[in-house]
Design an enzyme around this catalytic site. Structure first.
Site, PDB file in Angstrom:
ATOM      1  N   LYS A 117       1.304  25.942  50.802  1.00  0.00           N
ATOM      2  CA  LYS A 117       2.449  26.864  50.836  1.00  0.00           C
ATOM      3  C   LYS A 117       2.504  27.492  52.213  1.00  0.00           C
ATOM      4  CE  LYS A 117       5.586  28.337  47.842  1.00  0.00           C
ATOM      5  NZ  LYS A 117       6.128  27.650  46.670  1.00  0.00           N
TER       6      LYS A 117
HETATM    7  P1  NAD Z   1      16.148  32.211  46.190  1.00  0.00           P
HETATM    8  O1  NAD Z   1      15.870  32.828  47.495  1.00  0.00           O
HETATM    9  O2  NAD Z   1      17.211  31.171  46.106  1.00  0.00           O
HETATM   10  O3  NAD Z   1      16.496  33.351  45.108  1.00  0.00           O
HETATM   11  C1  NAD Z   1      15.690  34.465  44.885  1.00  0.00           C
HETATM   12  C2  NAD Z   1      16.519  35.440  44.077  1.00  0.00           C
HETATM   13  O4  NAD Z   1      15.714  36.533  43.671  1.00  0.00           O
HETATM   14  C3  NAD Z   1      17.693  36.027  44.865  1.00  0.00           C
HETATM   15  O5  NAD Z   1      18.816  36.101  44.003  1.00  0.00           O
HETATM   16  C4  NAD Z   1      17.206  37.423  45.220  1.00  0.00           C
HETATM   17  O6  NAD Z   1      18.256  38.338  45.435  1.00  0.00           O
HETATM   18  C5  NAD Z   1      16.429  37.729  43.960  1.00  0.00           C
HETATM   19  N1  NAD Z   1      15.487  38.847  44.087  1.00  0.00           N
HETATM   20  C6  NAD Z   1      14.645  39.133  45.090  1.00  0.00           C
HETATM   21  N2  NAD Z   1      13.982  40.266  44.816  1.00  0.00           N
HETATM   22  C7  NAD Z   1      14.421  40.688  43.621  1.00  0.00           C
HETATM   23  C8  NAD Z   1      14.131  41.779  42.792  1.00  0.00           C
HETATM   24  N3  NAD Z   1      13.225  42.681  43.160  1.00  0.00           N
HETATM   25  N4  NAD Z   1      14.781  41.895  41.604  1.00  0.00           N
HETATM   26  C9  NAD Z   1      15.689  40.985  41.227  1.00  0.00           C
HETATM   27  N5  NAD Z   1      16.011  39.919  41.963  1.00  0.00           N
HETATM   28  C10 NAD Z   1      15.383  39.775  43.145  1.00  0.00           C
HETATM   29  O7  NAD Z   1      14.766  31.637  45.644  1.00  0.00           O
HETATM   30  P2  NAD Z   1      14.509  30.540  44.531  1.00  0.00           P
HETATM   31  O8  NAD Z   1      14.295  29.249  45.219  1.00  0.00           O
HETATM   32  O9  NAD Z   1      15.518  30.649  43.445  1.00  0.00           O
HETATM   33  O10 NAD Z   1      13.085  31.005  43.993  1.00  0.00           O
HETATM   34  C11 NAD Z   1      12.949  32.021  43.011  1.00  0.00           C
HETATM   35  C12 NAD Z   1      11.561  31.925  42.398  1.00  0.00           C
HETATM   36  O11 NAD Z   1      11.393  30.622  41.862  1.00  0.00           O
HETATM   37  C13 NAD Z   1      10.414  32.126  43.396  1.00  0.00           C
HETATM   38  O12 NAD Z   1       9.328  32.732  42.736  1.00  0.00           O
HETATM   39  C14 NAD Z   1      10.051  30.711  43.785  1.00  0.00           C
HETATM   40  O13 NAD Z   1       8.724  30.603  44.250  1.00  0.00           O
HETATM   41  C15 NAD Z   1      10.235  30.034  42.437  1.00  0.00           C
HETATM   42  N6  NAD Z   1      10.422  28.591  42.525  1.00  0.00           N
HETATM   43  C16 NAD Z   1      11.502  28.060  43.158  1.00  0.00           C
HETATM   44  C17 NAD Z   1      11.623  26.682  43.242  1.00  0.00           C
HETATM   45  C18 NAD Z   1      12.806  26.029  43.870  1.00  0.00           C
HETATM   46  O14 NAD Z   1      12.864  24.788  43.857  1.00  0.00           O
HETATM   47  N7  NAD Z   1      13.758  26.760  44.376  1.00  0.00           N
HETATM   48  C19 NAD Z   1      10.629  25.849  42.680  1.00  0.00           C
HETATM   49  C20 NAD Z   1       9.552  26.453  42.036  1.00  0.00           C
HETATM   50  C21 NAD Z   1       9.457  27.817  41.959  1.00  0.00           C
END
Ligand code: NAD
Length: 446
Positions: free
Chosen positions: A132
């Site tokens: 990561k």
């Molecule tokens: P992203 O940046 O697209 O979205 C993150 C979202 O969380 C945004 O809408 C942001 O405004 C919101 N956010 C941030 N802080 C917040 C808070 N305190 N309260 C409420 N909302 C809040 O990111 P993503 O890719 O959707 O990832 C989100 C989670 O999923 C992370 O933990 C990431 O590690 C995990 N994840 C993502 C993927 C992927 O393929 N995108 C894969 C596995 C895990």
């Protein structure tokens, strides 16, 4: 004098007393995501009776790299950013894991996220280890060209770590297809060659996989289908709350709405919004496309703004989907969480203390290393397609994804039933066993 007894029951009792003492000592302190990850590991390792050597080889990260990144800003000044890449474990294959751009990134968080990647790849049985990366930056404060210079500098600074057979980054919070395109271009330029397999999550025109963009949410939905079947519940009409409305959260809302669920609440960094009868995800997605976030969504749709966004987690819904950041459900709020199923799109949204509370309540948790593994699984498909030079259609991608997710869910559920442990510990049991077997075969404990 009291006799010092050492039967397994006495040892367990002393460990419990010690845990209680530690909890009392550290009351009020926020455990780091990495502490939480290690506790999850320990629970499964204890059941598997791993030796000290085995634990030493697979628990801690293999390599932690920190770099300073000087970047010229648009006004001519230079800003220095801090960047990390952690390679947790590479016994099953090259390190795999996203790069996060966020102002709160720190090395403990990146270590935890890399750790979860090792075990996530093992749960879905794809031939990768865990890695990561992260950069301490609030990307909203950068222009597009500043962001591009930062992304290229990050990749160039650590170029020797990366490679299709060494370490393959992907998007994470606040990084997207465009950032991956810059990473791929930086690497290809330095190697004077076209090397798409060095990153995944690229735009389709650059060798990205069909289905990658929605894969995390789609994989989560396959898990929810399996969970609902196992619990003999009905998905149609089930109520849902989703914290985080980025890539994972917005597709989660869209797909579950298509399945007939009622999306009662969604939130992002700018607030939480509620509607008992259901929010139309398309309306919310369009709002975010226009406004950048959910801010003022209550002014463009028939929804209420919640006064405290954290209360979204406590709504009396059937399915709760944390899809934002780590440590959202802790011992502080766990007893107020009412959902029957928690599907962890985010990594590490529950602490181990919260897990214990949810276990007592009988909540069915689909743990992150299983639930959100759809993203890395389609990343694996992307890497395979790049190396074959032959590209799959969406139907094939999703049928393969479904097969990987269904198999993983079944194996974890079986372990949960056989070992009489919650799904999280079961997922770690499956994953640690797979990593340990390969480490053993490679002679790493010799
Ligand atoms: P992203 O940046 O697209 O979205 C993150 C979202 O969380 C945004 O809408 C942001 O405004 C919101 N956010 C941030 N802080 C917040 C808070 N305190 N309260 C409420 N909302 C809040 O990111 P993503 O890719 O959707 O990832 C989100 C989670 O999923 C992370 O933990 C990431 O590690 C995990 N994840 C993502 C993927 C992927 O393929 N995108 C894969 C596995 C895990």
């Amino acid at each position: 004098m009291e006799e010092h007894k050492s039967t397994p029951a006495h040892i367990e009792m002393r460990e419990k007393q010690y845990d209680e003492l530690l909890r009392e000592l550290h009351k009020g302190e926020k455990a780091s995501a990495f502490d939480n990850a290690l506790k999850q590991f320990d629970r499964a390792a204890k059941i598997l009776k791993l030796t000290d050597n085995q634990v030493a080889v697979i628990k801690e990260p293999r390599r932690v790299t920190e770099v300073k990144l000087p970047v010229r800003m648009d006004d001519g000044s230079i800003s220095i950013f801090k960047g990390y890449r952690v390679q947790h474990n590479i016994v099953r294959g090259p390190a795999k894991g996203g790069v996060r751009f966020h102002q709160d990134v720190n090395v403990e968080e990146v270590k935890a996220l890399a750790f979860w990647m090792t075990y996530k790849c093992a749960v879905v049985n794809i031939p990768f280890g865990g890695g990561k990366g992260g950069v301490v930056v609030d990307p909203r404060k950068l222009s597009l060209s500043e962001l591009e210079r930062l992304a290229r500098r990050y990749f160039a600074e650590m170029i020797d770590l990366f490679g299709p057979d060494k370490d393959i980054p992907a998007p994470d919070v606040n990084t997207n297809q465009q950032v991956m395109a810059w990473f791929m271009d930086t690497y290809s330029m330095h190697h004077q060659s076209h090397i798409p397999a060095v990153v995944t999550g690229k735009p389709i025109d650059l060798g990205g996989s069909r289905g990658r963009i929605s894969a995390t949410a789609q994989g989560m939905v396959y898990c929810v289908h399996n969970a609902v079947k196992h619990l003999k519940l009905n998905l149609k009409g089930a109520t849902v709350a989703i914290q985080g409305f980025g890539n994972a959260g917005s597709f989660a809302a869209k797909f579950l709405h298509q399945d007939g669920c009622v999306i009662q609440a969604v939130s992002d960094i700018d607030g939480a919004f509620y509607c008992e009868k259901g929010i139309d995800p398309e309306e919310a997605i369009k709002h975010v496309q226009r406004a950048g976030t959910l801010k003022d969504f209550d002014k463009s749709a028939k929804v209420e703004k919640m006064s405290n966004p954290m209360e979204l987690l406590e709504l009396p819904v059937n399915i709760l989907i944390p899809a934002a950041l780590e440590n959202q459900i802790t011992e502080e709020n766990a007893d107020r969480v009412k959902a029957k199923i928690i599907a962890e799109c985010a990594n590490g949204p529950l602490t181990t203390e919260a897990d214990d509370v949810m276990e007592q309540k009988g909540t069915f948790i689909i743990p992150d290393i299983l639930c959100n593994a759809g993203g890395v699984t389609v990343s694996y498909f992307e890497w395979v397609q790049n190396r074959m030079g032959y590209y799959w259609n969406s139907d094939y991608v999703f049928s393969e994804l479904k097969s990987y997710m269904d198999d993983a869910f079944e194996v974890v559920l079986d372990a949960s039933i056989n070992y009489k442990v919650p799904m999280r510990t079961a997922a770690f049991i499956v994953a640690i066993q797979r990593v340990t077997n390969v480490a053993e075969a490679r002679g790493l404990y010799a």
